[in-house]
Design a protein around this motif. Sequence first.
Motif, mmCIF file in Angstrom:
data_model
loop_
_atom_site.group_PDB
_atom_site.id
_atom_site.type_symbol
_atom_site.label_atom_id
_atom_site.label_comp_id
_atom_site.label_asym_id
_atom_site.label_seq_id
_atom_site.Cartn_x
_atom_site.Cartn_y
_atom_site.Cartn_z
ATOM 1 N N LYS A 66 34.060 49.086 39.034
ATOM 2 C CA LYS A 66 35.251 48.171 39.178
ATOM 3 C C LYS A 66 35.989 47.677 38.082
ATOM 4 C CE LYS A 66 34.569 44.839 42.133
ATOM 5 N NZ LYS A 66 35.381 45.096 43.294
ATOM 6 N N ARG A 67 35.352 47.808 36.894
ATOM 7 C CA ARG A 67 36.387 47.382 35.671
ATOM 8 C C ARG A 67 36.998 48.889 35.549
ATOM 9 N NH1 ARG A 67 35.407 43.232 32.480
ATOM 10 N NH2 ARG A 67 33.647 42.170 32.887
ATOM 11 N N ILE A 68 36.338 49.786 35.613
ATOM 12 C CA ILE A 68 37.283 51.260 35.600
ATOM 13 C C ILE A 68 38.522 51.289 36.414
ATOM 14 C CG2 ILE A 68 37.195 53.917 35.584
ATOM 15 C CD1 ILE A 68 34.320 53.451 34.612
ATOM 16 N N LEU A 69 38.223 50.747 37.572
ATOM 17 C CA LEU A 69 39.159 51.007 38.763
ATOM 18 C C LEU A 69 40.451 49.929 38.505
ATOM 19 C CD1 LEU A 69 37.383 51.156 42.026
ATOM 20 C CD2 LEU A 69 38.551 52.974 40.765
ATOM 21 N N LEU A 70 40.280 48.846 37.537
ATOM 22 C CA LEU A 70 41.344 48.160 37.034
ATOM 23 C C LEU A 70 42.751 49.007 36.562
ATOM 24 C CD1 LEU A 70 39.584 45.084 35.604
ATOM 25 C CD2 LEU A 70 40.666 45.176 37.912
ATOM 26 N N ASN A 125 48.529 44.529 45.250
ATOM 27 C CA ASN A 125 50.090 45.109 45.110
ATOM 28 C C ASN A 125 50.936 44.108 43.950
ATOM 29 O OD1 ASN A 125 49.844 46.674 47.469
ATOM 30 N ND2 ASN A 125 50.339 45.171 48.633
ATOM 31 N N SER A 126 49.847 43.158 43.508
ATOM 32 C CA SER A 126 50.561 42.350 42.380
ATOM 33 C C SER A 126 50.251 43.040 41.020
ATOM 34 C CB SER A 126 49.973 40.970 42.521
ATOM 35 O OG SER A 126 48.626 40.995 42.007
ATOM 36 N N GLY A 127 49.359 43.756 40.885
ATOM 37 C CA GLY A 127 49.035 44.226 39.446
ATOM 38 C C GLY A 127 48.591 43.111 38.658
ATOM 39 N N ASN A 128 47.944 42.082 38.999
ATOM 40 C CA ASN A 128 47.591 40.848 38.164
ATOM 41 C C ASN A 128 46.071 41.037 38.118
ATOM 42 O OD1 ASN A 128 47.142 38.739 36.625
ATOM 43 N ND2 ASN A 128 47.589 37.218 38.186
ATOM 44 N N ASN A 129 45.328 41.576 36.990
ATOM 45 C CA ASN A 129 44.097 41.848 36.686
ATOM 46 C C ASN A 129 43.328 40.676 36.090
ATOM 47 O OD1 ASN A 129 44.405 44.125 38.243
ATOM 48 N ND2 ASN A 129 44.710 45.371 36.492
ATOM 49 N N LYS A 130 44.080 39.636 35.544
ATOM 50 C CA LYS A 130 43.299 38.538 34.535
ATOM 51 C C LYS A 130 42.443 37.836 35.329
ATOM 52 C CE LYS A 130 44.624 34.822 31.799
ATOM 53 N NZ LYS A 130 45.703 33.941 31.230
ATOM 54 N N ASN A 131 42.742 37.442 36.833
ATOM 55 C CA ASN A 131 41.515 36.766 37.514
ATOM 56 C C ASN A 131 40.508 37.597 37.782
ATOM 57 O OD1 ASN A 131 42.771 33.978 37.178
ATOM 58 N ND2 ASN A 131 44.041 34.546 39.136
ATOM 59 N N VAL A 132 40.740 38.929 37.903
ATOM 60 C CA VAL A 132 39.612 39.752 38.601
ATOM 61 C C VAL A 132 38.776 40.119 37.381
ATOM 62 C CG1 VAL A 132 39.143 42.050 39.152
ATOM 63 C CG2 VAL A 132 41.133 40.932 39.959
ATOM 64 N N THR A 133 39.254 40.237 35.997
ATOM 65 C CA THR A 133 38.279 40.316 34.865
ATOM 66 C C THR A 133 37.560 39.102 34.730
ATOM 67 O OG1 THR A 133 40.106 41.506 33.936
ATOM 68 C CG2 THR A 133 38.344 40.772 32.505
#
Length: 201
Positions: A66-70, A125-133
């Motif tokens: 999942k990290r790679i998919l970011l 669709n937002s491209g915001n990965n901060k919260n995902v990380t």
Amino acid sequence: MLTKLNTTNRVNIGLSLAIVFLLVLATNRIDKRHFETVQNTLNTIHNDRILAQDYVYKMSGILHQKRILLLDSTAIDKEIVLNTQFETLIDVFAKTKLTTNESKKFKSLQKNFNELNKIEQSNFNSGNNKNVTKYLDALETDLNNLALIQVSESKNLISIAQKSLDNNKFISNLEIGFLILVGFIVQFVIFYRVKKQKSEL
């Protein structure tokens, strides 16, 4: 020889043999209980610890993917597949026997995964990965804690199995010693009484 023994001697011999029989029966039951303890412990180590560790390992692998998919915002289908796999592993992990501490860590894992799912769905669709990380880091911490618990609990279970085997060995030695003692008593009852009867004739 037994035909020459009087009723008292026969009763004494019968009681001695009955004691030996009851001793063997009792120790057999104790041995059976110890072996059942060891068997249950081995089953628990496999079903609730080794398999649980395997689930933790696989979930960690999914988080790595999942990290790679970011880095790839178009990999929505792959993300859905990984989430489905993670959910399946959570379900099978929930069926293992959890300790109190393990249950707390597991609930944290479930909560963080649900939060991650919500964020991923809203962030496609937002491209915001901060919260995902942030939640990927939290999930990794949960999985590390669960992995440590598996190691600790495995050691405890092995210790229980070893203690049961040691107790069984000790009881077996006592049983052998007691059987030897009873054997001497039976021989004494038979031969001493017979000699006494002969000397009285």
